[in-house]
Scaffold this active site. Sequence first.
Site, mmCIF file in Angstrom:
data_model
loop_
_atom_site.group_PDB
_atom_site.id
_atom_site.type_symbol
_atom_site.label_atom_id
_atom_site.label_comp_id
_atom_site.label_asym_id
_atom_site.label_seq_id
_atom_site.Cartn_x
_atom_site.Cartn_y
_atom_site.Cartn_z
ATOM 1 C CG ASP A 78 -12.723 91.129 94.495
ATOM 2 O OD1 ASP A 78 -13.903 90.727 94.431
ATOM 3 O OD2 ASP A 78 -11.791 90.551 93.914
ATOM 4 C CG HIS A 79 -13.874 94.412 91.163
ATOM 5 N ND1 HIS A 79 -12.602 94.261 91.679
ATOM 6 C CD2 HIS A 79 -13.883 93.764 89.981
ATOM 7 C CE1 HIS A 79 -11.863 93.561 90.832
ATOM 8 N NE2 HIS A 79 -12.623 93.244 89.789
ATOM 9 C CB CYS A 131 -12.958 87.614 95.267
ATOM 10 S SG CYS A 131 -12.215 85.969 95.324
ATOM 11 C CB THR A 145 -12.784 82.114 91.946
ATOM 12 O OG1 THR A 145 -11.596 82.651 92.544
ATOM 13 C CG2 THR A 145 -12.833 82.392 90.454
ATOM 14 N N GLY A 146 -13.505 83.209 95.008
ATOM 15 C CA GLY A 146 -13.229 82.893 96.400
ATOM 16 C C GLY A 146 -11.794 82.451 96.610
ATOM 17 C CG HIS A 157 -14.231 67.124 109.984
ATOM 18 N ND1 HIS A 157 -14.084 66.008 109.202
ATOM 19 C CD2 HIS A 157 -15.336 66.894 110.743
ATOM 20 C CE1 HIS A 157 -15.049 65.141 109.482
ATOM 21 N NE2 HIS A 157 -15.826 65.669 110.412
ATOM 22 N NE ARG A 195 -11.787 61.604 113.096
ATOM 23 C CZ ARG A 195 -13.118 61.571 113.136
ATOM 24 N NH1 ARG A 195 -13.727 61.430 114.300
ATOM 25 N NH2 ARG A 195 -13.832 61.701 112.051
ATOM 26 C CG HIS A 196 -12.082 66.602 113.657
ATOM 27 N ND1 HIS A 196 -11.773 65.991 112.460
ATOM 28 C CD2 HIS A 196 -13.228 66.028 114.095
ATOM 29 C CE1 HIS A 196 -12.705 65.098 112.177
ATOM 30 N NE2 HIS A 196 -13.597 65.100 113.155
ATOM 31 N NE ARG A 210 -7.071 63.933 111.820
ATOM 32 C CZ ARG A 210 -8.084 63.120 111.737
ATOM 33 N NH1 ARG A 210 -9.312 63.591 111.529
ATOM 34 N NH2 ARG A 210 -7.920 61.822 111.867
#
Length: 147
Positions: A8-9, A65, A67-68, A98, A132-133, A136
Site C-alpha cells: 500500500d502507500h 505496508c 507495519t506489515g 518451520h 515434524r513441521h 504441523r
Amino acid sequence: MKILLGSDHGGLRLKAEIKELLKEMGILYEDVGCDCDDSVDYPDYAQPVAEKVANGEFDLGILICGTGIGMSIAANKVKGIRCAVVSDEFSARMSREHNNANILALGERVVGPDLAKSIVRAWLSAEFQGNRHERRVKKIHALEGSE
C-alpha cells in the site's frame, strides 16, 4: 523462482528497495502495486498476491505496508496462505523452515531498508525442513478445510 510483490502507500518506498534487491539477486518478480503515495487500502493489494501465490502462479509473495500487520491479516484470509509478518532475520528463516511461509509481510515503519534486505535474503535462502513441521503445517491446512 518467481515472486509477486504488493504494497500500500505505507510500503511504497521499501518495496522499491526490495525490487532492487531482487534484481541484484537475479530473481524474477512482478508488482501488483500500489504505485503512488495516495492513501489506498492494503487488502486490495494483499488479495491478488495471496490468490496468485495460493493458486501456484507465483512461488512466493512479499507484501509491505506500514507495519506489515494489515497485509499479513488480509493475506492469511486466503486459503492456502501462510503469511508471516517478520522484523528480524531469525524469524524470517524460521517462518520458512518451520512454518513453510509462502508470503513475507514487512513493515516500512518498523524495519529500515538494510534490515529489510537482510530479512528478505534470509527468508529466500531458507527452505522448509518438513518432518515434524510437515505435520504441523497439515494441521494449519486442516483448520481452513484444505488438507
